[in-house]
Each structure stands twice: as C-alpha cells, then as structure tokens.
Design a protein around this motif. Structure first.
Motif, PDB file in Angstrom:
ATOM      1  N   LEU A 209       0.837  -1.202   0.000  1.00 27.92           N
ATOM      2  CA  LEU A 209       0.000   0.000   0.000  1.00 27.92           C
ATOM      3  C   LEU A 209       0.872   1.252   0.000  1.00 27.92           C
ATOM      4  CD1 LEU A 209      -2.658  -1.178   2.616  1.00 27.92           C
ATOM      5  CD2 LEU A 209      -2.752  -1.359   0.106  1.00 27.92           C
ATOM      6  N   GLN A 210       0.278   2.370  -0.368  1.00 23.91           N
ATOM      7  CA  GLN A 210       1.017   3.621  -0.477  1.00 23.91           C
ATOM      8  C   GLN A 210       1.580   4.084   0.871  1.00 23.91           C
ATOM      9  OE1 GLN A 210       1.838   5.215  -3.215  1.00 23.91           O
ATOM     10  NE2 GLN A 210       0.772   3.783  -4.554  1.00 23.91           N
ATOM     11  N   ASP A 211       0.917   3.706   1.954  1.00 25.86           N
ATOM     12  CA  ASP A 211       1.362   4.158   3.274  1.00 25.86           C
ATOM     13  C   ASP A 211       2.424   3.249   3.885  1.00 25.86           C
ATOM     14  OD1 ASP A 211      -0.110   1.935   3.908  1.00 25.86           O
ATOM     15  OD2 ASP A 211      -1.591   2.964   5.161  1.00 25.86           O
ATOM     16  N   GLY A 212       2.929   2.265   3.098  1.00 25.78           N
ATOM     17  CA  GLY A 212       3.958   1.374   3.605  1.00 25.78           C
ATOM     18  C   GLY A 212       3.425   0.106   4.243  1.00 25.78           C
ATOM     19  N   ARG A 213       2.099  -0.024   4.329  1.00 24.43           N
ATOM     20  CA  ARG A 213       1.505  -1.223   4.887  1.00 24.43           C
ATOM     21  C   ARG A 213       1.217  -2.209   3.747  1.00 24.43           C
ATOM     22  NH1 ARG A 213      -3.221  -0.760   6.986  1.00 24.43           N
ATOM     23  NH2 ARG A 213      -2.947  -2.073   8.825  1.00 24.43           N
ATOM     24  N   PHE A 214       0.549  -3.327   4.077  1.00 22.10           N
ATOM     25  CA  PHE A 214       0.318  -4.384   3.096  1.00 22.10           C
ATOM     26  C   PHE A 214      -1.111  -4.900   3.203  1.00 22.10           C
ATOM     27  CE2 PHE A 214       4.729  -4.279   4.326  1.00 22.10           C
ATOM     28  CZ  PHE A 214       5.409  -4.333   3.118  1.00 22.10           C
ATOM     29  N   ARG A 215      -1.682  -5.216   2.059  1.00 24.69           N
ATOM     30  CA  ARG A 215      -3.019  -5.832   2.020  1.00 24.69           C
ATOM     31  C   ARG A 215      -2.900  -7.216   1.414  1.00 24.69           C
ATOM     32  NH1 ARG A 215      -6.058  -2.245  -0.970  1.00 24.69           N
ATOM     33  NH2 ARG A 215      -6.703  -1.200   0.970  1.00 24.69           N
ATOM     34  N   VAL A 216      -3.418  -8.215   2.117  1.00 23.08           N
ATOM     35  CA  VAL A 216      -3.405  -9.595   1.638  1.00 23.08           C
ATOM     36  C   VAL A 216      -4.788  -9.924   1.090  1.00 23.08           C
ATOM     37  CG1 VAL A 216      -3.050 -12.008   2.273  1.00 23.08           C
ATOM     38  CG2 VAL A 216      -1.658 -10.212   3.332  1.00 23.08           C
ATOM     39  N   GLY A 218      -7.165 -12.630  -1.743  1.00 24.29           N
ATOM     40  CA  GLY A 218      -7.159 -13.867  -2.501  1.00 24.29           C
ATOM     41  C   GLY A 218      -8.026 -14.970  -1.913  1.00 24.29           C
ATOM     42  N   PRO A 219      -8.102 -16.038  -2.698  1.00 24.71           N
ATOM     43  CA  PRO A 219      -7.437 -16.141  -3.991  1.00 24.71           C
ATOM     44  C   PRO A 219      -7.933 -15.137  -5.050  1.00 24.71           C
ATOM     45  CG  PRO A 219      -8.031 -18.321  -3.198  1.00 24.71           C
ATOM     46  CD  PRO A 219      -8.727 -17.317  -2.323  1.00 24.71           C
ATOM     47  N   SER A 220      -9.182 -14.705  -4.990  1.00 22.78           N
ATOM     48  CA  SER A 220      -9.664 -13.731  -5.970  1.00 22.78           C
ATOM     49  C   SER A 220      -9.250 -12.324  -5.545  1.00 22.78           C
ATOM     50  CB  SER A 220     -11.187 -13.797  -6.100  1.00 22.78           C
ATOM     51  OG  SER A 220     -11.808 -13.287  -4.947  1.00 22.78           O
ATOM     52  N   ARG A 221      -9.139 -11.421  -6.496  1.00 25.36           N
ATOM     53  CA  ARG A 221      -8.709 -10.060  -6.194  1.00 25.36           C
ATOM     54  C   ARG A 221      -9.706  -9.334  -5.297  1.00 25.36           C
ATOM     55  NH1 ARG A 221      -4.895  -6.695  -7.635  1.00 25.36           N
ATOM     56  NH2 ARG A 221      -3.951  -8.204  -9.044  1.00 25.36           N
ATOM     57  N   ARG A 222     -10.952  -9.699  -5.340  1.00 22.82           N
ATOM     58  CA  ARG A 222     -11.983  -9.000  -4.561  1.00 22.82           C
ATOM     59  C   ARG A 222     -12.041  -9.458  -3.109  1.00 22.82           C
ATOM     60  NH1 ARG A 222     -17.006  -9.301  -8.929  1.00 22.82           N
ATOM     61  NH2 ARG A 222     -16.013  -8.064 -10.588  1.00 22.82           N
ATOM     62  N   ALA A 223     -11.394 -10.572  -2.793  1.00 26.84           N
ATOM     63  CA  ALA A 223     -11.467 -11.118  -1.435  1.00 26.84           C
ATOM     64  C   ALA A 223     -10.305 -10.599  -0.603  1.00 26.84           C
ATOM     65  CB  ALA A 223     -11.447 -12.640  -1.478  1.00 26.84           C
ATOM     66  N   VAL A 224     -10.575  -9.675   0.299  1.00 29.01           N
ATOM     67  CA  VAL A 224      -9.543  -9.113   1.167  1.00 29.01           C
ATOM     68  C   VAL A 224      -9.470  -9.950   2.441  1.00 29.01           C
ATOM     69  CG1 VAL A 224      -8.804  -7.115   2.485  1.00 29.01           C
ATOM     70  CG2 VAL A 224      -9.868  -6.801   0.236  1.00 29.01           C
ATOM     71  N   ILE A 225      -8.284 -10.480   2.720  1.00 30.83           N
ATOM     72  CA  ILE A 225      -8.087 -11.285   3.926  1.00 30.83           C
ATOM     73  C   ILE A 225      -7.732 -10.408   5.107  1.00 30.83           C
ATOM     74  CG2 ILE A 225      -6.674 -13.103   4.961  1.00 30.83           C
ATOM     75  CD1 ILE A 225      -6.353 -14.299   2.181  1.00 30.83           C
ATOM     76  N   GLY A 226      -6.901  -9.399   4.870  1.00 26.66           N
ATOM     77  CA  GLY A 226      -6.527  -8.508   5.959  1.00 26.66           C
ATOM     78  C   GLY A 226      -5.402  -7.577   5.554  1.00 26.66           C
ATOM     79  N   GLU A 227      -5.092  -6.616   6.441  1.00 25.45           N
ATOM     80  CA  GLU A 227      -3.995  -5.677   6.222  1.00 25.45           C
ATOM     81  C   GLU A 227      -3.008  -5.793   7.375  1.00 25.45           C
ATOM     82  OE1 GLU A 227      -5.381  -1.746   5.458  1.00 25.45           O
ATOM     83  OE2 GLU A 227      -6.529  -2.323   3.675  1.00 25.45           O
ATOM     84  N   THR A 228      -1.734  -5.558   7.061  1.00 22.12           N
ATOM     85  CA  THR A 228      -0.692  -5.696   8.072  1.00 22.12           C
ATOM     86  C   THR A 228       0.247  -4.500   8.022  1.00 22.12           C
ATOM     87  OG1 THR A 228       0.894  -6.858   6.644  1.00 22.12           O
ATOM     88  CG2 THR A 228      -0.766  -8.207   7.771  1.00 22.12           C
ATOM     89  N   ASP A 229       1.012  -4.330   9.099  1.00 20.26           N
ATOM     90  CA  ASP A 229       1.972  -3.228   9.170  1.00 20.26           C
ATOM     91  C   ASP A 229       3.319  -3.595   8.560  1.00 20.26           C
ATOM     92  OD1 ASP A 229       0.201  -1.491  10.468  1.00 20.26           O
ATOM     93  OD2 ASP A 229       0.683  -2.379  12.423  1.00 20.26           O
TER      94      ASP A 229
END
Length: 256
Positions: A209-216, A218-229
């Motif tokens: 992500l632009q703020d230096g964090r991460f978004r996980v 999948g498997p499909s692009r629309r399914a967001v599992i979570g975000e991490t630092d």
C-alpha cells in the motif's frame, strides 16, 4: 503434428507484402513456401497448415518435449523478417528473427525433433533464449529457483520502493512460498502452483500500500483477507491461508 504455425504479414494476418515477400506471393502463401522448402531440404516439418499462424508443429517424439507447441511465425511489416516463437507448457522458450525462410524451416525441424535449446541454437544461430528458459527446460524446481533469484536481483537497482523489496525478501524467507513460482502484477506479489501461463490463482497475494503497509487478498482479487503493518506479517497471513495440500510448483499451466 506439424512443426509450424505460420501467419500472414503482421498480427492481422494480411496477405504478404509482394515487395518484402515476393517468394511467398509466388508460392501462394507462407505455408506453401514452407512445404516447398521442406521438400527441397528433406526436412520433417510434419503437417504445415494453411494460413493457421503456425509453421512447423509439435515434436515427433514423446517425453517432456511432447509438450512443445508448434513454432509460430509472423511476418514483419516494415522490413523483410520472419519472427519466430516457440512455447512449451505455457512458457516461451525460444524466439528469433531472420529474413531467410530457409532458416525458419530448419529451426522448425530441429524444434520438432526435440533437440535441446543449446542444440537448437547451435544449428540455428538466429534463435535465442535466456537463463530462465534453460531452467524451465531442466524442470520446475530449477525454474522456480531461477525465477526467485531474478526477481530478487531486479529489486536491487533502487527503482522499486523499499516496501516492495522487503515484501519479496520476506516471502523468499518462507519455505512454503519459496517452493512456489513468484510473479508480480502492478506491484502485487503473487505465487502460483504451476510454472507456465496461465497461472493458478489458489494462493493469496500481497498488495503493497502507499502508506507502507500491506493488504493480503485472494485467492480472488476481490477477497480481502486482511492488512498488516509489516511484510513479515503479510507473509505470515498468506501462509495461514494456503491450501492444505500445497506443494512445490509443477510444470504446466492452470489449464492442465
């Protein structure tokens, strides 16, 4: 099977330019010209289909080489040149460019025979291939290892952000992900269970992500599992959501 997939001038399959390709026009097309050359030189091209986009097809023997697709041939439109490409199991192994159709016919016969990439280049110097193609020829484990190394080396030039570099390094440090074939798409880091395209989409992927964090996701692009630092946390989240039967990447494509 034939050894070629011969095409008309350009991607649109137009008739050959009579100025650049008078031999093809005189013969009645690239397929007829190839059949004539094969007969004159005693080459085994298998069946040469008419106007199908292929110039010399599948291999004449079984084994790993049996997965080779017909060598494709396209005609350049600005100058006389035959542009060839050879694929196997979803991977482009060879490509080349030459103004001589006789060289194309020889390359197709060698390709069809099941010769190795080095044997092909020795006999047909206009054909080229890279380190990754050689790794694919050796097998999926080597292809995975070389792909990871090339991906990591490509991130040391200072162009990608530190966020992307940290993500790749964290993923490489995880054995369950290091056994998979990595690829990137619009900064996202993906992992596929096969080494050829189209790839599988059964493993979660990570978006920096632009703020230096991460978004996980999948498997499909629309399914967001979570975000991490951190990248390490993102990788751990991917691992927790891996399919239970995940194993080393195999040769082939998602269609296989």
């Amino acid at each position: 099977m034939s050894a070629f997939a011969s095409a008309g001038a350009g991607a649109e399959g137009k008739a050959p330019d009579p100025v650049l390709y008078p031999d093809l026009v005189a013969a009645g097309g690239i397929d007829a010209a190839l059949r004539r050359i094969a007969s004159d030189l005693g080459l085994d091209l298998g069946e040469v289909p008419g106007g199908a986009g292929y110039a010399g097809g599948g291999p004449a023997r079984s084994g790993p080489d049996a997965y080779r697709q017909p060598l494709t041939v396209h005609l350049a439109s600005e100058e006389r040149a035959f542009i060839v490409s050879g694929w196997s199991r979803g991977v482009e192994l060879v490509r080349g460019r030459t103004p001589d159709l006789h060289q194309v016919a020889r390359a197709a016969a060698v390709w069809r025979s099941g010769a190795s990439l080095h044997e092909l280049r020795a006999l047909c110097p206009f054909v080229t291939f890279g380190e990754l193609a050689e790794a694919h020829e050796r097998g999926p484990a080597d292809a995975v290892a070389v792909k990871w190394r090339q991906l990591r080396e490509s991130l040391h030039g200072g162009v990608p952000s530190p966020t992307v570099r940290s993500l790749v390094e964290a993923a490489f440090a995880e054995p369950k992900l290091r056994q998979l074939y990595p690829f990137t798409s619009q900064r996202s880091l993906h992992f596929t269970t096969c080494t050829g395209y189209p790839f599988t989409w059964v493993v979660p992927f990570v978006d920096p992500l632009q703020d230096g964090r991460f978004r996980v996701c999948g498997p499909s692009r629309r399914a967001v599992i979570g975000e991490t630092d951190t990248a390490e946390e993102a990788v751990a989240l991917v691992v927790r959501n891996l399919p239970a039967d995940i194993g080393p990447a195999v040769a082939g494509t998602a269609r296989d």
